[in-house]
Design a protein around this motif. Structure first.
Motif: not given
Ligand code: C2O
Ligand code: CU
Length: 479
Positions: A98-111
Motif C-alpha cells: 500500500v503506497n500511502f500518501t498523506n495529503d492531510t495537514d495531520l501526521e498519520l500512520t495506518i494500522h
C-alpha cells in the motif's frame, strides 16, 4: 456518590434527542429515499501484475462527504475521496503493498487492524515515524491469514475516524467461493450538531470518559443505504464496527443471520443468531438466505446497548439515538427470484483451539475512576503502563479483567487469539480467531494464543476516547 456523574451526563450531552425537532424524525436526512443500489462491491485496483502481489495507492485528504443529511461535512477526511476508503482485497499468501500518501495537514500512520504483519508495518508510533503531510510511505504486508480486516490511522483515532478515515480489507482463502451477493459493511456513527449538521467537536471531558456516541448511524458512510436483493440469493454481510464507542446490537427483520466468520477468518461450524453484538473494532461475517418476496423491504436494525452496568441504578447513560431500535440500512427485494448458490463454508485455515496452553502470560486489569475522569490499564495510563513481556511461539493464556462498571472492547495487535472462557465458563458458540472482544463490567475474559508473531505490540481498549486517554499498553512477544 454517583449523583454528580448523572448530572454531568445530562448536562454535557449535546445531542440528547429533542422531542420537538422541526421537520420531525427525518430532520437531517434528505427525506427522499435513494434508489436501491446493487449488492456487491468494487475492490481497489491492483497495480501490480504479479499474481501474488496486490499493490494499491491510498491517499488521505480532506474531503467533505455527505453522510446522508444533505450537508457535506466540512471537517470530513477520506481515503481516495470515499467513505469508507477503498476496499483492499487479496488472497491469503499474497503480499499487499500500500503506497500511502498523506495529503492531510495531520501526521498519520495506518494500522491494519487484525492482520498479523511485521511490527514495523503495524502503523503504530512506537514502530514508525508518522507520515508527515505531503509524504508517502509504502506499507508491505505479508498476508498470513484469511479473514475480514480493516484499516485506520493509529494517531488521533478518536477524531480522525469520526471524520471518515477508515476502510476494510478482505483476505480470501485460496479458492474461496462467492456468495450471490456479498456486502462489506462498515458500521459507524457520527455526532453531528443538529443545527448545522457538522461534526461536533468532541471536547467534553465527560464524552472522553464515556466514549462518544453518535446521533447518526452510518452503513458505509451513509444514513440511508438501501440494497437491492433478489429472492433466493445467498447474502454474505461482512460487518465491521468502526464507531468510536458504539456497541451495535443488530438484527435483520424477517431473516436469520448465520455467523460464518469471526475477526480472523471462517469458523469450523457456523451458528445462527437472531441478533448480533458487534463491539468497536470487531468483525463478523454472516450468511443470510434471501427469503423475502418481490417488493418487500427489510431493515437491519440496531438496538440500544448500555455500555454501563446499571445495577447501581443511579448511573444513567444517554444514547443520542434514544432507547429504541434504529434502522441501519434496508434490503429491498426486486422482481422475480433466482435459484441461489447455497453457501459452502470454507474450511478454516486453522482449526479451533483444542489444547491446553503451556504458559500463563499476563492478566490485564481495566479500571476507571469516574470522579477522577481517567481510564487505566494495569493501574496506569499510557505511556506509563508497565510493558508486558512474554515468550513467543509458546501456547499462552491471558486474562483481561474488567474491574469497572463499563464495557470495554479489548484489542491486541500482532497475534491472534481464541476466547476459551468468560468468567471461567467456556463460550457456548464455536470459537474462531479473535483480536478484539468485549469485556463486560466486573468480568474476566480468558484467551489463548500461540504467539507466533514476535514483536512489540500494542494492547488497548478500542473505545477510541479510552485509547487516546491512555487505556493502552505494550506487550513484547520475544522471538
Ligand atoms: Cu483498530 Cu490499535 O486498533
Ligand atoms: Cu474502554
Amino acid at each position: 456518590m454517583r449523583l454528580p456523574v448523572l448530572v454531568l451526563l445530562l448536562a454535557c450531552n449535546p445531542a440528547a434527542p429533542s422531542k420537538d425537532e422541526p421537520g420531525g424524525t427525518d430532520a437531517g436526512d434528505t427525506g427522499t429515499l435513494p434508489a436501491p443500489e446493487a449488492c456487491g462491491y468494487t475492490a481497489a485496483e491492483d497495480l501490480d501484475p504479479a499474481d501474488d502481489v496486490v499493490e494499491v495507492d491510498l491517499r488521505a485528504s480532506s474531503y467533505a462527504w455527505d453522510p446522508g443529511t444533505g450537508v457535506p461535512l466540512e471537517a470530513g477526511l477520506a481515503f481516495d475521496e470515499q467513505v469508507p476508503g477503498p476496499l483492499l482485497e487479496a488472497t491469503r499468501g499474497d503480499t499487499l503493498r500500500v503506497n500511502f500518501t498523506n495529503d492531510t495537514d495531520l501526521e498519520l500512520t495506518i494500522h491494519w487492524h487484525g492482520l498479523r504483519v511485521s511490527p514495523e508495518m503495524d502503523g503504530v508510533m512506537q514502530m514508525m515515524d508518522p507520515v508527515q503531510p505531503g509524504e508517502t510511505f509504502t506499507y508491505e504486508l505479508a498476508l498470513q491469514d484469511s479473514g475480514y480486516y480493516w484499516y485506520h490511522p493509529h494517531m488521533s483515532g478518536d477524531t480522525v475516524l469520526e471524520r471518515g478515515l477508515y476502510g476494510n480489507i478482505i483476505v480470501r482463502e485460496p479458492g474461496e467461493g462467492r456468495a450471490d451477493c456479498e456486502l462489506p459493511l462498515v458500521l459507524d456513527d457520527v455526532l453531528l450538531d443538529e443545527d448545522t449538521w457538522q461534526i461536533e467537536p468532541p471536547d467534553t471531558d465527560m464524552m472522553q470518559l464515556m466514549g462518544r456516541l453518535g446521533n447518526k448511524l452510518l452503513a458505509n458512510g451513509r444514513t440511508d443505504r438501501r440494497i437491492a436483493v433478489t429472492k433466493g440469493q445467498t447474502l454474505l454481510l461482512r460487518l465491521v464496527n468502526s464507531a468510536n464507542a458504539r456497541f451495535w446490537d443488530l438484527r435483520l427483520e424477517g431473516h436469520t443471520m448465520k455467523v460464518v466468520a469471526t475477526d480472523g477468518g471462517f469458523v469450523a461450524e457456523p451458528w445462527e443468531v437472531d441478533h448480533l453484538l458487534l463491539v468497536p473494532g470487531e468483525r463478523y461475517v454472516v450468511a443470510v438466505e434471501a427469503t423475502g418476496e418481490p417488493g418487500e423491504e427489510y431493515r437491519l436494525l440496531n438496538a440500544r446497548f448500555q455500555l454501563h452496568d446499571e445495577h447501581e441504578s443511579d448511573m444513567v447513560e444517554v444514547d443520542p439515538m434514544g432507547d429504541g431500535e434504529n434502522p441501519v440500512l434496508s434490503l429491498v427485494y426486486g422482481d422475480g427470484s433466482v435459484e441461489g448458490t447455497p453457501w459452502v463454508q470454507p474450511t478454516p485455515d486453522v482449526p479451533a483451539w483444542d489444547r491446553a496452553a503451556d504458559a500463563f502470560g499476563h492478566q490485564w486489569v481495566l479500571q476507571e475512576d469516574m470522579m477522577g475522569g481517567t481510564v487505566t490499564l494495569d493501574g496506569e495510563t499510557w505511556p506509563d503502563v508497565p510493558m508486558v513481556s512474554v515468550a513467543g511461539n509458546t501456547d499462552t493464556t491471558f486474562e483481561v479483567f474488567n474491574d469497572s462498571e463499563m464495557h470495554h472492547p479489548f484489542h491486541i495487535h500482532g497475534n491472534r487469539f481464541q476466547i476459551v472462557a468468560i468468567d471461567g465458563v467456556a463460550p457456548t458458540t464455536p470459537v474462531g480467531w479473535k483480536d478484539t472482544w468485549d469485556v463486560a463490567p466486573q468480568s474476566t475474559v480468558t484467551v489463548v494464543s500461540a504467539l507466533d508473531n514476535p514483536g512489540e505490540w500494542m494492547v488497548h481498549c478500542h473505545i477510541l476516547e479510552h485509547a487516546e486517554d491512555g487505556m493502552a499498553g505494550l506487550m513484547t512477544v520475544e522471538p
